[in-house]
Scaffold this active site. Sequence first.
Site, PDB file in Angstrom:
ATOM      1  N   ASN A   1      94.989 107.507  69.028  1.00  0.00           N
ATOM      2  CA  ASN A   1      93.684 108.082  69.346  1.00  0.00           C
ATOM      3  C   ASN A   1      93.681 108.506  70.818  1.00  0.00           C
ATOM      4  O   ASN A   1      93.677 107.666  71.713  1.00  0.00           O
ATOM      5  CB  ASN A   1      92.596 107.048  69.058  1.00  0.00           C
ATOM      6  CG  ASN A   1      91.207 107.544  69.333  1.00  0.00           C
ATOM      7  OD1 ASN A   1      90.939 108.203  70.334  1.00  0.00           O
ATOM      8  ND2 ASN A   1      90.287 107.200  68.445  1.00  0.00           N
TER       9      ASN A   1
ATOM     10  N   ASP B   1      90.509  97.222  67.922  1.00  0.00           N
ATOM     11  CA  ASP B   1      89.719  97.742  66.821  1.00  0.00           C
ATOM     12  C   ASP B   1      88.285  97.630  67.294  1.00  0.00           C
ATOM     13  O   ASP B   1      87.874  96.600  67.844  1.00  0.00           O
ATOM     14  CB  ASP B   1      89.942  96.961  65.525  1.00  0.00           C
ATOM     15  CG  ASP B   1      89.380  97.715  64.315  1.00  0.00           C
ATOM     16  OD1 ASP B   1      89.384  98.962  64.335  1.00  0.00           O
ATOM     17  OD2 ASP B   1      88.948  97.063  63.361  1.00  0.00           O
TER      18      ASP B   1
END
Length: 181
Positions: free
Chosen positions: A10, A69
């Site tokens: 990402n 996360d």
Amino acid sequence: MFKILLATKNKGKIKEIKEIFSDMDVELVELPENDDDEVEENGTSYFENALKKAKYFALKYNLTALADDSGLEIRALNGVPGIFSSRFLGKDTSYDKKNEEILHILDGVEDRRARFYCVAVLYDPKSNKYFSSEGECDGEILKEPHKKEGFGYDPIFRPNGYDKSFSELGVEIKNKISHRS
């Protein structure tokens, strides 16, 4: 210099993490461009998903790896999208569409309290040990996107104590108060 592999593809996260670590004496290493491996985020918690990603890439490259996360939890939606934030409406759905859908779902809802939540895991393949940390940033969902920079749900989230969205605050402020910092 201590090397840490960033166990994510990402680009927004990579940029944010590099900025957060900019004043530390560590070398942050990105995954190779040709690494097509994807770790299935099928854990039941942020911690499980972060550990799974950190451990997988740490063992693959024999480097200490950092993974996180994180997700947006909206109180009126009982924490949704939560650990499914990146997969909300499908993994390939743009965040503009995801933000639009959340705003549509919350249309007319008064309680717009929300938080960003993050669990980061640093995994050392040599010792088979890990360190984890969690962070959160409380705020609310705006009635419309306020976009300038940032990524993901930043344009629709206003942190408590500020009158601008994460997207409008700029990286210096965001990186001091965010769930990831």
